[in-house]
Design an enzyme around this catalytic site. Structure first.
Site, short mmCIF file in Angstrom:
data_model
loop_
_atom_site.label_atom_id
_atom_site.label_comp_id
_atom_site.label_asym_id
_atom_site.label_seq_id
_atom_site.Cartn_x
_atom_site.Cartn_y
_atom_site.Cartn_z
N HIS A 165 -6.11 -33.48 -30.16
CA HIS A 165 -5.87 -32.77 -28.89
C HIS A 165 -6.52 -31.40 -28.84
O HIS A 165 -6.76 -30.86 -27.75
CB HIS A 165 -4.36 -32.65 -28.65
CG HIS A 165 -3.96 -32.42 -27.24
ND1 HIS A 165 -4.83 -31.97 -26.26
CD2 HIS A 165 -2.77 -32.58 -26.59
CE1 HIS A 165 -4.20 -31.85 -25.11
NE2 HIS A 165 -2.95 -32.22 -25.28
N ASP A 381 -14.51 -47.60 -16.20
CA ASP A 381 -15.03 -48.95 -16.00
C ASP A 381 -16.19 -49.19 -16.96
O ASP A 381 -17.22 -48.53 -16.89
CB ASP A 381 -15.50 -49.09 -14.54
CG ASP A 381 -16.08 -50.46 -14.23
OD1 ASP A 381 -16.16 -51.31 -15.13
OD2 ASP A 381 -16.47 -50.67 -13.05
#
Length: 457
Positions: A165, A381
């Protein structure tokens, strides 16, 4: 088909491999910003994406498509292929070694339909879908990304990722993932070029803390840890137009125009407080993650993929949160969001370097909420279309497990658009939380004092 929490299946994994950039990349050391570089972000965040079979992609292997695209994408995002080092004053930096990120190829003897109509956290067998590679969990000197692509029997697949992170927030990670998707679909480079520019969020010289940052004040946790980790219940709750409308109808007219995030956060914070049964005089804290990219003038570059958010906090007592109407909590939520400005972010960076890069306050009654609806996970995608589910793999992640809930865009089995919100609580507290939530949504009444214990626990 109903959800199947106890779904069992077998995942066969190949040995993890390192995927390095497809071309030579600069060998250099890049400093993280002073917003990246805080104790609160020294942990790994898991993300998971589920994709259906697409007949137009017949004959194409998602593992190979993504592996090849990953090597090409790392040419642009080459710091991800390096390793974190720690310098003087605990300052973090990326050694851009080009070693690469961990990649795992896997197959599972299960179909997407077997997961049920509703794909939401907690996911069955998550530990098999995102393997915890031994010796990879640390923050320093380990791969910054772990990616597992698991083929399903139906021809669909699961893409799971774990990120250090300190490198990126949700918006920054989504930039990388969408770039990976673009290159997997045949583009030569990302449509949004990545921007490092971490110096934009460094401390000033000299540092000067000009704002109040109660989120980092050191408070003794006299009530003990927030959650017994061996008895943690994970549940997700759907909130669509009907649920938000029911809550909105309980508010005074001047507060009914508040955002869905503000309304849901006030509501969940209150229910969670009821469920945990604090003493009446105990301080309760709400931490709202606020994306600060647009708070700057000029705004941060569109391709900035570092951490660019703050943890503004509001503090009250359990009694005040409980005895006042829901609008009281709502006003506090709005105040927390309004605190974050450009000056606030500069002051926060200054605080990090002057106070030893502290962790935000994690006393028993802290609750953190993060809205990732605009991060862009649902747009990723790889050529098989958008994911059926895309976003955080579970709630409660962080250096202190159990504190955090995410607001994730979601479509339920009825086709209603809304949010799914993972919540982690001790099992008995989860039962009380569900009871309060159902009572308000079904009976359109504000929370009662049931479960509120005045005497010491």
């Amino acid at each position: 088909m109903a959800p199947t929490p106890s779904l069992m299946f077998t995942v066969r994994r190949r040995e993890p491999v390192l995927v390095a950039p497809a071309k030579p990349t600069p060998r250099e050391v890049k400093l993280l910003s002073d917003i990246d570089d805080q104790e609160s972000l020294r942990f790994q965040i898991p993300v998971i994406q589920f994709y259906r079979y697409d007949p137009s992609m017949a004959g194409k292997d998602p593992v190979e498509v993504i592996r090849k695209a990953l090597a090409k994408t790392l040419v642009f995002y080459y710091p991800f292929a390096g390793r974190l080092r720690e310098g003087a004053g605990r300052k973090l930096m990326v050694d851009c070694t080009g070693e690469g990120v961990l990649f795992i190829e896997a197959d599972a003897d299960v179909t997407l339909n077997q997961f049920g109509d509703v794909l939401q956290p907690p996911f069955p067998r998550l530990e098999e879908l995102l393997y915890d590679v031994p010796a990879s969990q640390g923050v320093l000197n380990t791969p910054l990304l772990v990616i597992q692509v698991t083929r399903l029997k139906c021809g669909g697949f699961i893409f799971a990722l774990r990120l250090n992170h300190t490198m990126s927030d949700a918006a920054g990670l989504a930039l990388f993932m969408n770039a990976l998707g673009e290159i997997a679909r045949g583009m030569d480079e990302p449509s949004i070029p990545p921007v490092w520019r971490r110096e934009l969020l460094n401390a000033r010289d000299p540092p000067r803390v000009t704002c109040t940052h109660r989120e980092y004040e050191q408070v003794p946790d006299t009530k003990g840890t927030i959650i017994p980790l061996d008895d943690m219940a994970h549940r997700s709750f759907f909130s669509g137009p009907k649920e938000v409308s029911a809550i909105r109808g309980l508010l005074p007219l001047h507060l009914r125009q508040c955002s869905n995030f503000e309304i849901l956060t006030a509501c969940l914070w209150r229910f969670r407080t009821i469920a945990l049964q604090p003493d009446s005089d105990e301080e309760v804290r709400l931490i709202c993650i606020v994306n600060a990219r647009a708070k700057f003038d000029p705004p941060l570059p569109p391709g900035y993929y570092g951490n660019a958010f703050a943890f503004p906090i509001v503090v009250t007592t359990a009694r005040n949160l409980f005895e006042n109407p829901l609008g009281y909590a709502l006003e506090l939520v709005r105040k927390a969001k309004a605190d974050v400005t450009q000056e606030y972010m500069h002051s926060l960076a200054d605080l990090m370097v002057t106070n030893g890069r502290p962790h935000f306050t994690t006393v028993r009654s802290s609750y953190l909420v993060s809205d990732v609806t605009r991060a862009g996970f649902g747009e990723v995608d790889f050529g098989w279309g958008k994911p059926v589910y895309g976003g955080p793999a579970k709630g409660g992640v962080g250096t202190i497990p159990g504190l955090a809930s995410f607001y994730i865009p979601f479509k339920n089995a009825k086709g209603e658009e809304g949010l799914v919100i993972p919540v982690c609580l001790p099992s008995d507290a989860m039962e009380r939380f569900i009871k309060e939530l159902d009572n308000m949504l079904n009976n359109h009444v504000q929370p009662t004092k049931r479960g509120f214990i005045v005497s010491s626990l």
